[in-house]
Motif scaffolding. Structure first.
Motif, PDB file in Angstrom:
ATOM      1  N   MET A 246      36.873  44.155  24.551  1.00 48.80           N
ATOM      2  CA  MET A 246      36.577  45.582  24.647  1.00 48.80           C
ATOM      3  C   MET A 246      35.468  45.829  25.664  1.00 48.80           C
ATOM      4  N   ASP A 247      34.452  44.957  25.692  1.00 48.42           N
ATOM      5  CA  ASP A 247      33.393  45.093  26.693  1.00 48.42           C
ATOM      6  C   ASP A 247      33.970  44.955  28.089  1.00 48.42           C
ATOM      7  N   GLN A 248      34.911  44.023  28.266  1.00 50.23           N
ATOM      8  CA  GLN A 248      35.555  43.846  29.567  1.00 50.23           C
ATOM      9  C   GLN A 248      36.351  45.096  29.944  1.00 50.23           C
ATOM     10  N   ILE A 249      37.030  45.702  28.982  1.00 49.77           N
ATOM     11  CA  ILE A 249      37.789  46.920  29.243  1.00 49.77           C
ATOM     12  C   ILE A 249      36.838  48.021  29.702  1.00 49.77           C
TER      13      ILE A 249
ATOM     14  N   ASP B 134      33.975  47.659  31.165  1.00 52.57           N
ATOM     15  CA  ASP B 134      33.531  47.321  32.521  1.00 52.57           C
ATOM     16  C   ASP B 134      34.599  47.684  33.550  1.00 52.57           C
ATOM     17  N   LYS B 135      35.865  47.427  33.217  1.00 50.46           N
ATOM     18  CA  LYS B 135      36.956  47.772  34.137  1.00 50.46           C
ATOM     19  C   LYS B 135      37.062  49.285  34.306  1.00 50.46           C
ATOM     20  N   ILE B 136      36.890  50.025  33.213  1.00 49.52           N
ATOM     21  CA  ILE B 136      36.917  51.489  33.286  1.00 49.52           C
ATOM     22  C   ILE B 136      35.802  51.971  34.211  1.00 49.52           C
TER      23      ILE B 136
ATOM     24  N   ASN C 285      44.658  59.160  32.020  1.00 45.66           N
ATOM     25  CA  ASN C 285      46.023  58.635  32.080  1.00 45.66           C
ATOM     26  C   ASN C 285      46.199  57.644  33.227  1.00 45.66           C
ATOM     27  N   GLU C 286      45.546  57.903  34.360  1.00 44.37           N
ATOM     28  CA  GLU C 286      45.626  56.960  35.485  1.00 44.37           C
ATOM     29  C   GLU C 286      44.950  55.634  35.122  1.00 44.37           C
ATOM     30  N   ILE C 287      43.807  55.716  34.451  1.00 42.88           N
ATOM     31  CA  ILE C 287      43.104  54.501  34.021  1.00 42.88           C
ATOM     32  C   ILE C 287      43.986  53.711  33.063  1.00 42.88           C
ATOM     33  N   ALA C 288      44.597  54.408  32.110  1.00 38.31           N
ATOM     34  CA  ALA C 288      45.473  53.751  31.133  1.00 38.31           C
ATOM     35  C   ALA C 288      46.622  53.045  31.842  1.00 38.31           C
ATOM     36  N   LYS C 289      47.217  53.702  32.810  1.00 39.28           N
ATOM     37  CA  LYS C 289      48.349  53.117  33.532  1.00 39.28           C
ATOM     38  C   LYS C 289      47.916  51.880  34.322  1.00 39.28           C
ATOM     39  N   ILE C 290      46.791  51.967  35.014  1.00 36.30           N
ATOM     40  CA  ILE C 290      46.306  50.843  35.818  1.00 36.30           C
ATOM     41  C   ILE C 290      45.980  49.639  34.941  1.00 36.30           C
ATOM     42  N   LEU C 291      45.325  49.889  33.801  1.00 36.29           N
ATOM     43  CA  LEU C 291      44.895  48.791  32.928  1.00 36.29           C
ATOM     44  C   LEU C 291      45.978  48.351  31.944  1.00 36.29           C
ATOM     45  N   GLY C 292      47.061  49.133  31.837  1.00 37.59           N
ATOM     46  CA  GLY C 292      48.124  48.778  30.901  1.00 37.59           C
ATOM     47  C   GLY C 292      47.707  48.923  29.454  1.00 37.59           C
ATOM     48  N   ILE C 293      46.903  49.940  29.178  1.00 40.86           N
ATOM     49  CA  ILE C 293      46.371  50.196  27.840  1.00 40.86           C
ATOM     50  C   ILE C 293      46.738  51.627  27.473  1.00 40.86           C
TER      51      ILE C 293
ATOM     52  N   ASP D  98      45.100  56.657  24.361  1.00 40.65           N
ATOM     53  CA  ASP D  98      44.202  56.834  23.209  1.00 40.65           C
ATOM     54  C   ASP D  98      43.065  55.817  23.230  1.00 40.65           C
ATOM     55  N   THR D  99      43.384  54.569  23.588  1.00 43.38           N
ATOM     56  CA  THR D  99      42.346  53.538  23.677  1.00 43.38           C
ATOM     57  C   THR D  99      41.353  53.899  24.776  1.00 43.38           C
ATOM     58  N   ILE D 100      41.867  54.351  25.914  1.00 43.25           N
ATOM     59  CA  ILE D 100      40.992  54.740  27.019  1.00 43.25           C
ATOM     60  C   ILE D 100      40.101  55.907  26.589  1.00 43.25           C
ATOM     61  N   LYS D 101      40.671  56.896  25.908  1.00 42.43           N
ATOM     62  CA  LYS D 101      39.885  58.042  25.439  1.00 42.43           C
ATOM     63  C   LYS D 101      38.765  57.571  24.511  1.00 42.43           C
ATOM     64  N   TYR D 102      39.097  56.681  23.588  1.00 36.42           N
ATOM     65  CA  TYR D 102      38.097  56.161  22.649  1.00 36.42           C
ATOM     66  C   TYR D 102      36.969  55.465  23.407  1.00 36.42           C
ATOM     67  N   ARG D 103      37.335  54.620  24.372  1.00 39.32           N
ATOM     68  CA  ARG D 103      36.335  53.871  25.142  1.00 39.32           C
ATOM     69  C   ARG D 103      35.477  54.802  26.001  1.00 39.32           C
TER      70      ARG D 103
END
Length: 184
Positions: free
Chosen positions: A123-126, A128-130, A143-151, A154-159
């Motif tokens: 999660m810390d790595q995610i 950092d990537k964000i 949504n673009e971040i989610a697509k790039i990271l393959g996550i 909802d996970t991106i929003k939480y992070r």
């Protein structure tokens, strides 16, 4: 030993809580979504329709445990509860087999601690990537971040919400035309 499971819905009529306690076979059962039921069957995620309760009751009987108890007994609460009173001897055998299979209870605890640490590291790595994506493209959206990271989004929003609360990032401007600012 007692196990309790709660489902947030009542059984689909004509099945009732009383039926769950009294019957083993539910040939008259209806499904909320027949297409979903058929999809799970075709994907081999279920073996047959309507046999779960029958199998659970049989398993409890076979291992000498008391019968499953379904509730609530009233017609107003919008949930289904099942209580399983597990035969103490059977529970002890199960625990011993689990400990033997994995070496020891200490090894299990150590493995769980390592998994939790790995998940936190991931999660810390995610995060950092964000942050790196936001530095590279301040106008990027969730949504673009989610697509790039393959996550999932909802996970991106939480992070992102977590990173905002921690003061690591902030959004300047509007949601659509604003930009991200990453703080070190």
């Amino acid at each position: 030993m007692v196990r309790q499971v709660v489902n947030t819905y009542r059984p689909v009529p004509p099945v009732t809580i009383a039926d769950l306690n009294d019957r083993d076979v539910f040939d008259d059962r209806q499904y909320l979504n027949d297409e979903l039921k058929d999809m799970f069957f075709k994907l081999d995620l279920i073996q047959s329709y309507g046999f779960g309760i029958r199998r659970a009751k049989k398993a409890m009987k076979d291992n000498g445990s008391p019968a499953l108890v379904y509730g609530p007994e009233n017609d107003t609460d919008d949930y289904t509860q099942v209580i399983a009173y597990i035969n103490a001897e059977f529970a002890k055998i199960q625990q011993e087999e689990q400990v033997k299979a994995s070496g020891s209870a200490q090894e299990i605890a150590q493995e769980v601690a390592q998994e939790i640490a790995q998940e936190k590291y991931d999660m810390d790595q995610i995060e950092d990537k964000i942050a790196n994506l936001m530095r590279e493209r301040p106008e990027i959206n969730r949504n673009e971040i989610a697509k790039i990271l393959g996550i999932t989004a909802d996970t991106i929003k939480y992070r992102i919400d977590k990173m905002r609360k921690e003061g690591r990032i902030e959004r300047q401007g509007s949601t659509k035309s604003g930009k991200w600012v990453v703080h070190n």
